[in-house]
Design a protein around this motif. Structure first.
Motif, PDB file in Angstrom:
ATOM      1  N   LYS A  29       0.826  -1.219   0.000  1.00 36.73           N
ATOM      2  CA  LYS A  29       0.000   0.000   0.000  1.00 36.73           C
ATOM      3  C   LYS A  29       0.861   1.271   0.000  1.00 36.73           C
ATOM      4  N   ILE A  30       1.815   1.290  -0.918  1.00 36.97           N
ATOM      5  CA  ILE A  30       2.732   2.415  -1.054  1.00 36.97           C
ATOM      6  C   ILE A  30       1.991   3.607  -1.646  1.00 36.97           C
ATOM      7  N   GLU A  31       2.192   4.779  -1.065  1.00 41.38           N
ATOM      8  CA  GLU A  31       1.556   6.012  -1.538  1.00 41.38           C
ATOM      9  C   GLU A  31       2.538   6.968  -2.208  1.00 41.38           C
ATOM     10  N   LYS A  32       3.830   6.873  -1.841  1.00 38.52           N
ATOM     11  CA  LYS A  32       4.843   7.781  -2.372  1.00 38.52           C
ATOM     12  C   LYS A  32       6.105   6.997  -2.712  1.00 38.52           C
ATOM     13  N   TRP A  33       6.811   7.423  -3.751  1.00 38.70           N
ATOM     14  CA  TRP A  33       8.016   6.709  -4.163  1.00 38.70           C
ATOM     15  C   TRP A  33       9.069   6.690  -3.062  1.00 38.70           C
ATOM     16  N   GLU A  34       9.071   7.668  -2.199  1.00 42.78           N
ATOM     17  CA  GLU A  34      10.049   7.718  -1.113  1.00 42.78           C
ATOM     18  C   GLU A  34       9.940   6.506  -0.191  1.00 42.78           C
ATOM     19  N   GLN A  35       8.735   5.978  -0.036  1.00 42.70           N
ATOM     20  CA  GLN A  35       8.532   4.800   0.808  1.00 42.70           C
ATOM     21  C   GLN A  35       9.267   3.579   0.249  1.00 42.70           C
ATOM     22  N   ILE A  36       9.379   3.499  -1.069  1.00 36.64           N
ATOM     23  CA  ILE A  36      10.086   2.384  -1.700  1.00 36.64           C
ATOM     24  C   ILE A  36      11.569   2.470  -1.359  1.00 36.64           C
ATOM     25  N   VAL A  37      12.126   3.655  -1.501  1.00 37.13           N
ATOM     26  CA  VAL A  37      13.558   3.859  -1.254  1.00 37.13           C
ATOM     27  C   VAL A  37      13.902   3.637   0.215  1.00 37.13           C
ATOM     28  N   GLU A  38      13.008   4.007   1.098  1.00 36.81           N
ATOM     29  CA  GLU A  38      13.255   3.897   2.541  1.00 36.81           C
ATOM     30  C   GLU A  38      13.161   2.472   3.070  1.00 36.81           C
ATOM     31  N   ASP A  39      12.493   1.582   2.329  1.00 33.80           N
ATOM     32  CA  ASP A  39      12.327   0.202   2.788  1.00 33.80           C
ATOM     33  C   ASP A  39      13.623  -0.575   2.555  1.00 33.80           C
TER      34      ASP A  39
END
Length: 75
Positions: A29-39
């Motif tokens: 349930k990703i909302e922003k691309w930054e969440q991908i990089v932070e994981d």
């Protein structure tokens, strides 16, 4: 430019294709691309950073585009 497919390379540094990234976005349930990089468990976008918004070849094929495509139901 051709329409991106599930096989379109997005993150060249970690060999992540649009289909794999889209599945990850949906599952988490990703909302922003930054969440991908932070994981830290999903290595993507943390090396050269070209895939964040502009794309590896400055073509817009990016994590931001992937999130937008999933949100709009294109993939």
């Amino acid at each position: 430019m051709k329409m991106p497919t599930r096989e379109t390379m997005i993150c060249h540094c970690h060999d992540k294709r649009l289909g794999m990234i889209a599945d990850y976005i949906k599952a988490n349930k990703i909302e922003k691309w930054e969440q991908i990089v932070e994981d830290l468990a999903f290595e993507c976008g943390d090396t050269c950073e070209n895939c964040h918004t502009e794309g590896y070849h400055n073509d817009g094929l990016s994590l931001a585009m992937a999130v937008g495509m999933v949100k709009r139901g294109y993939i």
